[in-house]
Design an enzyme around this catalytic site. Structure first.
Site, PDB file in Angstrom:
ATOM      1  N   SER A  96     -15.274  -9.304   1.262  1.00 46.68           N
ATOM      2  CA  SER A  96     -14.025  -8.674   1.698  1.00 46.68           C
ATOM      3  C   SER A  96     -13.792  -8.705   3.203  1.00 46.68           C
ATOM      4  O   SER A  96     -12.686  -8.411   3.660  1.00 46.68           O
ATOM      5  CB  SER A  96     -13.939  -7.249   1.168  1.00 46.68           C
ATOM      6  OG  SER A  96     -14.696  -6.373   1.952  1.00 46.68           O
ATOM      7  N   LYS A 139     -10.989   2.570   1.065  1.00 47.32           N
ATOM      8  CA  LYS A 139     -10.806   1.901   2.356  1.00 47.32           C
ATOM      9  C   LYS A 139      -9.592   2.489   3.097  1.00 47.32           C
ATOM     10  O   LYS A 139      -9.626   2.654   4.319  1.00 47.32           O
ATOM     11  CB  LYS A 139     -10.613   0.401   2.140  1.00 47.32           C
ATOM     12  CG  LYS A 139     -11.908  -0.327   1.727  1.00 47.32           C
ATOM     13  CD  LYS A 139     -11.623  -1.785   1.370  1.00 47.32           C
ATOM     14  CE  LYS A 139     -12.916  -2.563   1.111  1.00 47.32           C
ATOM     15  NZ  LYS A 139     -12.654  -3.945   0.659  1.00 47.32           N
TER      16      LYS A 139
HETATM   17 CA   LIG Z   1     -13.167  -6.099   5.670  1.00 49.44          CA
END
Ligand SMILES: [Ca+2]
Ligand SMILES: [Ca+2]
Ligand SMILES: [Ca+2]
Ligand SMILES: [Ca+2]
Ligand SMILES: [Ca+2]
Ligand SMILES: [Ca+2]
Ligand SMILES: [Ca+2]
Ligand SMILES: [Ca+2]
Ligand SMILES: [Ca+2]
Ligand SMILES: [Ca+2]
Ligand SMILES: [Ca+2]
Ligand SMILES: [Ca+2]
Lengths: 199, 199, 199, 199, 199, 199
Positions: A96, A139
């Site tokens: 990611s 996140k």
């Molecule tokens: Ca990242």
């Protein structure tokens, strides 16, 4: 939390990413640096195999599209690149951080400032696509805690944002992308960093 | 599912394969890219030993049969090849991506478009044979979900298709092959990609 | 079974071996290929350490006895050799493919056809001896299923054949050898392969 | 305890760090040495991956900021650097020796004395930031036992010091830093070591 | 047993050792071969770390004492050496093949015959000493089964022989040595092998 | 015990160390040898990571202080160094052979005799300090059994000796040191070895 407070953008190659760890979402910085050399890539920060692969893919992509970024292809063989992800005590892995690493390297090679108050998360591919990633809710919460204002995500992660209560999203602007060049257009400014290195 | 939706064929080296994972069949892309170098092959995508070996075999085969593909043998020592299989969070292994990797590299070196709406699965060998692979039923279902129209399989996998209910096969055309050159004849068009690289 | 059906001998370096796996005896092909290079040896096919060592020993032996095979010693430093054992999904190990690898490499470097309908199994040594191996009964049954007509074995495996019922051996001719040069004399014909490579 | 008693600063590259082990805080020395070579970095002392990464980061940072330390960039390719952390029987890991390693290398390349009676602990980053580390209380107690007078810490570790009883802090001066250049300004004197090496 | 029967000594570098395995004592051959190269040493035969180290020590010792063996020191950089221990299916380790490897290499570099019907076991050291090893009784029984007539052992293994019933020792001559040069004096004849290689 | 009996000092690089194993203290020899090369260091003897690091540190220290030992710095790039610790069947690790390795290399490079009947144990550091080690009592008993007369220890191990009954120490002279140059002054004589190598 202090350790996550947002840093200025005077230094090339420093980009804010979003990570998903065992204890929730977190802010993560990607740093990169050039030194005279022969084009070697080294990677530190207690990273696993997949996260190291992201760094390789980012660099390969930039090399293959040097002209799109107005880069002289000769620089790739005249400098070594070192990518580091701070907080070495924490093991990190997964794909990611791909777009964050890509942004870091483009800022580094162009010596241009990265946009302030911006964070991002997304997998990259060799052909230039951005792929969706997991842990979006955690996140986003971490991004808010760190006073991030804008976030770059894959278009396919739009649905994950739509499932989050609107209250949590106040003050955040989202950029949904499908192509790696969109990320660079959003994240890397046209302004040179302080004391840019002459490459 | 979004992440599996079919991509166009404007970029050289992007080929659709069929994979068989713990959670059923799946679509998988092979991407490859050239950068100036000395003929090194690098491989990413969280791949196991056998899948990496397929990439080596594909490249060796193309080198040994350069003339059959109208390739100048000098290019192999002037470029590095990077092969990537996206979705780094998923470990991948096994020999079944062999023909997909071969097709990717032929498209890359010839800068020719891969046929649209086509997927494939099959092991490759150094002498140019295509070998059968497992998980055919699950792979076919995944292909249909991804709106694939044509599928390349080893002749020895014909029996696996014959055991699948006809309903599931509607709208699919099968190409059964025994030789790797047949795969290329079916999968790589004579049309150059957009902005072909001059090799 | 289809996948084991016997292949022609038009291609240099393809030799039929006999393997002994957890599920019984099996046919196994050794393939090898040359590409321009500096004498490197690479080996694929999901092989264990001992089977890779056999490849090294075979190549070293041929190098040290180049004149016996009418080979120009210069070719060893002008080409890379790649040896592959198909069916990558199956892990393979042990020394018994030694004579098969040796035969593959001699066919490759001389560009001569390997005898048809012939299979073999036996360990090789640096000094040129052929050593006996295990699993003979299972290997013989597999050879018959694959319509093999002649089999090369170590002299010390003669006793293993003598313990097998005569019925099972019908239609099979056995060659018992003690020296690696006998293997080559039996297995490699004097006929060049189709489109021999000019080395 | 004897083995931890404070050493003079006549030798370049010897710096006192603070470590946190299973049995409490401890003093730890970083030593570094130059030998004629081609710029290789070697690292010993029974160190784990993350601690070795700190050494790499420290060296990369110094290379990229050679001019800030009045260093001729040519020296990096003319000498090999060896960093050692004594007491090989104890495995050591983690990022907290980062600023100690950085100080060691700056002292080594400038051949300048490190300040006496000074110890330090803190993670370093490629962009020059100092990050906080753990085990502060235990490290401070170990520093006192070893008669340390001044301690360099990350600004973000100030809160950890404020939680320690004042009695324990008597006789200690703290320097809180956020940037790696501050560490060097505090720790490396302007005085050359005895018999400085001419670089 | 057949596979252990004694081989002639026409080939340089073939020496009979004595091994001690889980199933008792056994005969073991060391083979070595030269090919044009740059002085690399490769080792095969399913060997463990310590047994590979013995090969390194043997080669280093011969290089350092080239004049004692009337060897031109230039040959070490003009040839690659490959040492193999047959019967790859059996893992082998330990230092006891040291004198056997040393003898193999001296025979190889001098192209002189090894004495017939002779076997040996003993550890070697860099300074030229022969050290005692274990499993002596089992090794002696294996030697007798293989019709060995003479055996070289370390002087410190004399006591192990004295503890064996005299009946078992009939027909065997023992050479007890302390120095590696004694081994060579006993084991390597002054007669060139058949078709000696001109080095 | 025989295998530990004291050897003469005619050969450069052979030094007696004291080790502490699972079965008590023991004598251990360090051997080293030079061969023409490019400055590589190889290490054998079934050693663990920390003991190999000691060898690296010893060699680096000597290189950095060549003038103190009257050594021409050019020799380091003209010879390969091989260090071996006999008795390969025994795994060995830890830093306590450091001063023994240092002494071995100084004797090797100067071709001077090591003092007879002398043994030693102590960790070394890059800056030249000798550090204390464990197992002193067991090591002293082993030294007596092997008829050692003098022992070199770190000053910080003096207390360990003082805790041993006087009877056990009869006939032993102790040298307590803090600096690696003291070790060399005590252990390496001014007398050349027999047939010294001209470096
Ligand atoms: Ca990242
Ligand atoms: Ca954090
Ligand atoms: Ca998928
Ligand atoms: Ca596939
Ligand atoms: Ca099969
Ligand atoms: Ca076989
Ligand atoms: Ca300590
Ligand atoms: Ca520290
Ligand atoms: Ca045997
Ligand atoms: Ca032996
Ligand atoms: Ca001992
Ligand atoms: Ca010692």
């Amino acid at each position: 939390l202090e350790r996550d407070k947002y840093e200025g953008n005077d230094v090339a190659g420093v980009v804010t990413g979003l990570a998903w760890t065992q204890v929730g979402g977190d802010i993560l910085y990607i740093e990169s640096i050039l030194s005279e050399g022969k084009g070697n890539l080294s990677i530190t920060g207690n990273l696993g195999k997949v996260m190291k692969e992201s760094a390789t893919i980012a660099l390969e992509y930039i090399k293959a599209h040097a002209e799109d970024f107005n880069l002289n292809p000769d620089i790739f063989s005249k400098y070594n690149v070192h990518i580091h992800v701070p907080e070495g005590a924490t093991p990190k892995d997964g794909p990611s951080a791909g777009i964050t690493m890509l942004t870091s390297l483009v800022s580094l090679f162009t010596q241009k400032k990265v946009k302030k108050n911006l964070a991002m998360t997304g997998e990259i591919t060799l052909r230039g696509k951005v792929l969706p990633v997991g842990g979006i809710k955690e996140k986003i919460l971490a991004a808010k805690r760190a006073h991030i204002k804008e976030i770059v995500l894959c278009e396919d992660n739009r649905r994950d944002i739509e499932e989050i209560k609107e209250d949590y999203l106040k003050g955040l602007t989202f950029h949904y992308v499908t192509d790696m060049k969109e990320v660079i257009a959003i994240a890397v400014t046209n302004q040179k960093v302080k004391n840019p290195k002459a490459l």
